[in-house]
Design a protein around this motif. Structure first.
Motif, PDB file in Angstrom:
ATOM      1  N   TYR A 195      43.901  44.077  37.943  1.00  0.00           N
ATOM      2  CA  TYR A 195      42.108  44.262  38.514  1.00  0.00           C
ATOM      3  C   TYR A 195      42.825  42.978  39.900  1.00  0.00           C
ATOM      4  O   TYR A 195      42.969  41.970  39.242  1.00  0.00           O
ATOM      5  CB  TYR A 195      41.290  43.937  38.544  1.00  0.00           C
ATOM      6  CG  TYR A 195      40.319  45.454  39.434  1.00  0.00           C
ATOM      7  CD1 TYR A 195      40.747  46.319  39.343  1.00  0.00           C
ATOM      8  CD2 TYR A 195      39.339  44.096  39.923  1.00  0.00           C
ATOM      9  CE1 TYR A 195      39.441  47.275  39.736  1.00  0.00           C
ATOM     10  CE2 TYR A 195      38.278  45.275  40.306  1.00  0.00           C
ATOM     11  CZ  TYR A 195      38.261  46.553  40.775  1.00  0.00           C
ATOM     12  OH  TYR A 195      37.593  47.793  41.535  1.00  0.00           O
ATOM     13  N   GLN A 196      43.151  43.836  40.958  1.00  0.00           N
ATOM     14  CA  GLN A 196      43.098  42.056  42.031  1.00  0.00           C
ATOM     15  C   GLN A 196      43.009  42.689  43.046  1.00  0.00           C
ATOM     16  O   GLN A 196      42.271  43.580  43.711  1.00  0.00           O
ATOM     17  CB  GLN A 196      44.815  43.514  43.012  1.00  0.00           C
ATOM     18  CG  GLN A 196      46.233  43.266  42.008  1.00  0.00           C
ATOM     19  CD  GLN A 196      46.787  42.516  41.271  1.00  0.00           C
ATOM     20  OE1 GLN A 196      47.272  41.220  42.331  1.00  0.00           O
ATOM     21  NE2 GLN A 196      48.057  42.524  40.920  1.00  0.00           N
ATOM     22  N   ILE A 197      42.684  41.172  43.031  1.00  0.00           N
ATOM     23  CA  ILE A 197      41.500  40.589  44.174  1.00  0.00           C
ATOM     24  C   ILE A 197      42.090  40.092  45.223  1.00  0.00           C
ATOM     25  O   ILE A 197      42.467  39.092  45.143  1.00  0.00           O
ATOM     26  CB  ILE A 197      39.895  40.184  43.261  1.00  0.00           C
ATOM     27  CG1 ILE A 197      39.701  40.697  42.343  1.00  0.00           C
ATOM     28  CG2 ILE A 197      38.935  39.318  44.383  1.00  0.00           C
ATOM     29  CD1 ILE A 197      38.851  41.461  42.335  1.00  0.00           C
ATOM     30  N   LEU A 198      40.966  39.880  46.061  1.00  0.00           N
ATOM     31  CA  LEU A 198      41.524  39.340  47.644  1.00  0.00           C
ATOM     32  C   LEU A 198      40.291  38.177  48.029  1.00  0.00           C
ATOM     33  O   LEU A 198      39.225  39.138  47.827  1.00  0.00           O
ATOM     34  CB  LEU A 198      42.509  39.778  48.993  1.00  0.00           C
ATOM     35  CG  LEU A 198      42.675  39.024  50.099  1.00  0.00           C
ATOM     36  CD1 LEU A 198      43.675  38.213  49.797  1.00  0.00           C
ATOM     37  CD2 LEU A 198      43.195  40.517  51.360  1.00  0.00           C
ATOM     38  N   ILE A 199      40.808  36.689  48.140  1.00  0.00           N
ATOM     39  CA  ILE A 199      39.656  36.028  48.601  1.00  0.00           C
ATOM     40  C   ILE A 199      39.541  35.865  50.334  1.00  0.00           C
ATOM     41  O   ILE A 199      40.704  34.592  49.433  1.00  0.00           O
ATOM     42  CB  ILE A 199      39.435  35.009  47.194  1.00  0.00           C
ATOM     43  CG1 ILE A 199      39.448  35.458  45.942  1.00  0.00           C
ATOM     44  CG2 ILE A 199      38.516  33.706  47.687  1.00  0.00           C
ATOM     45  CD1 ILE A 199      39.696  34.194  45.015  1.00  0.00           C
ATOM     46  N   ILE A 200      38.760  35.443  51.006  1.00  0.00           N
ATOM     47  CA  ILE A 200      38.846  35.377  52.221  1.00  0.00           C
ATOM     48  C   ILE A 200      38.254  34.341  52.643  1.00  0.00           C
ATOM     49  O   ILE A 200      36.851  35.216  52.510  1.00  0.00           O
ATOM     50  CB  ILE A 200      38.825  36.775  53.051  1.00  0.00           C
ATOM     51  CG1 ILE A 200      39.757  37.934  52.459  1.00  0.00           C
ATOM     52  CG2 ILE A 200      39.172  36.385  54.656  1.00  0.00           C
ATOM     53  CD1 ILE A 200      39.208  39.621  53.274  1.00  0.00           C
ATOM     54  N   ASP A 201      38.142  33.128  52.511  1.00  0.00           N
ATOM     55  CA  ASP A 201      36.927  32.481  53.257  1.00  0.00           C
ATOM     56  C   ASP A 201      38.229  30.855  53.795  1.00  0.00           C
ATOM     57  O   ASP A 201      39.362  30.670  53.124  1.00  0.00           O
ATOM     58  CB  ASP A 201      36.779  32.095  51.720  1.00  0.00           C
ATOM     59  CG  ASP A 201      35.370  30.762  52.235  1.00  0.00           C
ATOM     60  OD1 ASP A 201      35.441  30.068  52.845  1.00  0.00           O
ATOM     61  OD2 ASP A 201      33.777  31.278  51.579  1.00  0.00           O
ATOM     62  N   ASP A 202      37.853  30.683  54.549  1.00  0.00           N
ATOM     63  CA  ASP A 202      38.233  29.176  55.354  1.00  0.00           C
ATOM     64  C   ASP A 202      37.602  28.265  54.297  1.00  0.00           C
ATOM     65  O   ASP A 202      38.435  27.049  54.918  1.00  0.00           O
ATOM     66  CB  ASP A 202      37.648  29.050  57.148  1.00  0.00           C
ATOM     67  CG  ASP A 202      36.452  29.497  56.832  1.00  0.00           C
ATOM     68  OD1 ASP A 202      35.725  29.767  56.076  1.00  0.00           O
ATOM     69  OD2 ASP A 202      35.892  29.026  57.871  1.00  0.00           O
ATOM     70  N   ASP A 203      36.840  27.833  53.283  1.00  0.00           N
ATOM     71  CA  ASP A 203      36.842  26.675  52.824  1.00  0.00           C
ATOM     72  C   ASP A 203      37.686  26.516  51.732  1.00  0.00           C
ATOM     73  O   ASP A 203      37.032  27.724  50.608  1.00  0.00           O
ATOM     74  CB  ASP A 203      34.578  27.306  52.189  1.00  0.00           C
ATOM     75  CG  ASP A 203      34.640  25.685  51.962  1.00  0.00           C
ATOM     76  OD1 ASP A 203      35.508  24.717  50.767  1.00  0.00           O
ATOM     77  OD2 ASP A 203      33.811  25.302  51.905  1.00  0.00           O
ATOM     78  N   ALA A 204      38.497  26.467  51.310  1.00  0.00           N
ATOM     79  CA  ALA A 204      39.215  26.215  50.291  1.00  0.00           C
ATOM     80  C   ALA A 204      38.542  25.781  49.141  1.00  0.00           C
ATOM     81  O   ALA A 204      39.203  26.774  48.070  1.00  0.00           O
ATOM     82  CB  ALA A 204      40.387  25.225  50.130  1.00  0.00           C
ATOM     83  N   ASP A 205      37.484  25.269  49.017  1.00  0.00           N
ATOM     84  CA  ASP A 205      37.128  24.917  47.342  1.00  0.00           C
ATOM     85  C   ASP A 205      36.572  25.697  47.430  1.00  0.00           C
ATOM     86  O   ASP A 205      36.513  26.222  45.949  1.00  0.00           O
ATOM     87  CB  ASP A 205      35.798  23.526  47.657  1.00  0.00           C
ATOM     88  CG  ASP A 205      36.949  22.150  48.169  1.00  0.00           C
ATOM     89  OD1 ASP A 205      37.611  22.157  47.618  1.00  0.00           O
ATOM     90  OD2 ASP A 205      35.843  21.400  48.505  1.00  0.00           O
ATOM     91  N   MET A 206      35.464  26.673  48.528  1.00  0.00           N
ATOM     92  CA  MET A 206      35.097  28.162  47.474  1.00  0.00           C
ATOM     93  C   MET A 206      36.437  28.830  47.233  1.00  0.00           C
ATOM     94  O   MET A 206      35.754  29.499  45.924  1.00  0.00           O
ATOM     95  CB  MET A 206      34.315  28.847  48.401  1.00  0.00           C
ATOM     96  CG  MET A 206      33.196  30.056  48.683  1.00  0.00           C
ATOM     97  SD  MET A 206      32.755  30.159  46.444  1.00  0.00           S
ATOM     98  CE  MET A 206      30.537  28.816  47.971  1.00  0.00           C
ATOM     99  N   ARG A 207      37.144  29.515  47.431  1.00  0.00           N
ATOM    100  CA  ARG A 207      38.575  29.877  47.804  1.00  0.00           C
ATOM    101  C   ARG A 207      39.058  29.747  45.411  1.00  0.00           C
ATOM    102  O   ARG A 207      38.856  30.377  45.003  1.00  0.00           O
ATOM    103  CB  ARG A 207      39.270  30.327  48.097  1.00  0.00           C
ATOM    104  CG  ARG A 207      39.640  30.746  49.316  1.00  0.00           C
ATOM    105  CD  ARG A 207      40.476  30.928  50.312  1.00  0.00           C
ATOM    106  NE  ARG A 207      41.307  29.477  50.579  1.00  0.00           N
ATOM    107  CZ  ARG A 207      41.665  28.967  51.339  1.00  0.00           C
ATOM    108  NH1 ARG A 207      40.336  28.782  51.944  1.00  0.00           N
ATOM    109  NH2 ARG A 207      42.831  28.221  50.821  1.00  0.00           N
TER     110      ARG A 207
END
Length: 222
Positions: free
Chosen positions: A3-15
Motif C-alpha cells: 500500500y503506497q501512501i503520499l505524505i504531504i506536509d511542509d513540516d519535515a518533523d511531521m512527515r
C-alpha cells in the motif's frame, strides 16, 4: 500488494513521524513538502492514499491540491490533517468524486493508521478485499467479512505466503504488545471466522501454526 501512501506536509518533523509510524505496519511512503510537489508526484506514480496538511506556505496549500488532484489521480483517497476542524473548504475545491476523511491536529497516530486502513481496497490471488465495505470477492462470488477478521485478512494479504506471528499480528490489530499466549487467545475467534468465510469462497487458503503464526497459502497449494 504493498500500500503506497503520499505524505504531504511542509513540516519535515511531521512527515518523518508519520512515515516512521506507517513503516511499522508495512506501508510504503513518499513525502512532499508542498502541494505543488505532490501534484507532480501523483502524475508519475500511483498512490492509494495521501495524508494532507491543509495549511502549507508558500503555495496553493491543501485546498489547492484538492482542487487539482483529480485530474491526475481521481481515485486517490485523502486524509486531511487540520488544526481547524470546523472550517469548511471552498465548494469549488471539492470534486464530486472526492474521498476524504478529516483528522484534527494534534493527530493520534493510531487514528491516522485506522483512517488509512479504512481506504484500503486490496487484491491478492484473485481476491478483492474492500475494507470500507467489509466485502471480499473471489471469482464473482462475494461475502461479508467484518471487524478483526477482515483486518487480519488485509494484513496477511499484504504479506502473502509469509507466516506472520501471532504476537506481530495482534500488535498490528489491537495496538498492544501481547505475550504469545495472549496474542493467540485474542486472535483465535476472528481467525476462526476468517477461515470459515475463506473456505466457503476458495477452499482452505489459511494456514495456522502455533509456533510460526498465520499465512495465506497460494491457490496452487489448496
Amino acid at each position: 500488494m504493498v500500500y503506497q501512501i503520499l505524505i504531504i506536509d511542509d513540516d519535515a518533523d511531521m512527515r518523518n513521524a508519520i512515515a516512521s509510524y506507517l513503516h511499522r505496519y508495512n506501508f510504503q511512503t513518499d513525502e512532499a513538502e508542498s502541494a505543488e510537489e505532490a501534484l507532480e508526484m501523483i502524475k508519475h506514480k500511483k498512490y492509494h492514499a495521501a495524508t494532507l496538511d491543509m495549511v502549507m506556505e508558500p503555495g496553493i496549500g491543501g485546498a489547492g491540491f484538492i482542487e487539482q488532484y483529480s485530474e491526475f489521480s481521481p481515485d486517490l483517497n485523502i486524509v486531511v490533517l487540520t488544526g481547524y476542524p470546523n472550517a469548511s473548504l471552498p465548494v469549488k475545491a471539492i470534486p464530486e468524486i472526492l474521498s476524504v476523511q478529516y483528522l484534527e491536529k494534534p493527530v493520534m497516530m493510531k487514528d491516522l493508521l485506522q483512517a488509512i486502513r479504512n481506504t484500503a481496497v486490496l487484491e491478492w490471488a484473485g481476491f478483492t478485499i474492500d475494507v470500507p465495505q467489509n466485502l471480499v470477492t473471489y471469482k464473482d462470488e462475494q461475502t461479508s467479512i467484518t471487524g478483526k477478521s477482515l483486518e487480519i485478512f488485509a494484513r496477511l494479504a499484504a504479506n502473502p505466503d509469509q507466516f506472520v506471528s501471532y504476537e506481530q499480528l495482534a500488535s498490528q490489530i489491537y495496538f498492544e504488545d501481547l505475550s504469545p499466549e495472549d496474542a493467540h487467545s485474542r486472535l483465535k475467534s476472528p481467525v476462526y471466522r476468517l477461515r470459515q468465510a475463506l473456505t466457503e469462497l476458495a477452499g482452505d487458503v489459511l494456514e495456522t501454526q502455533r509456533n510460526k503464526g498465520i499465512r495465506l497459502k497460494t491457490i496452487e497449494e489448496t
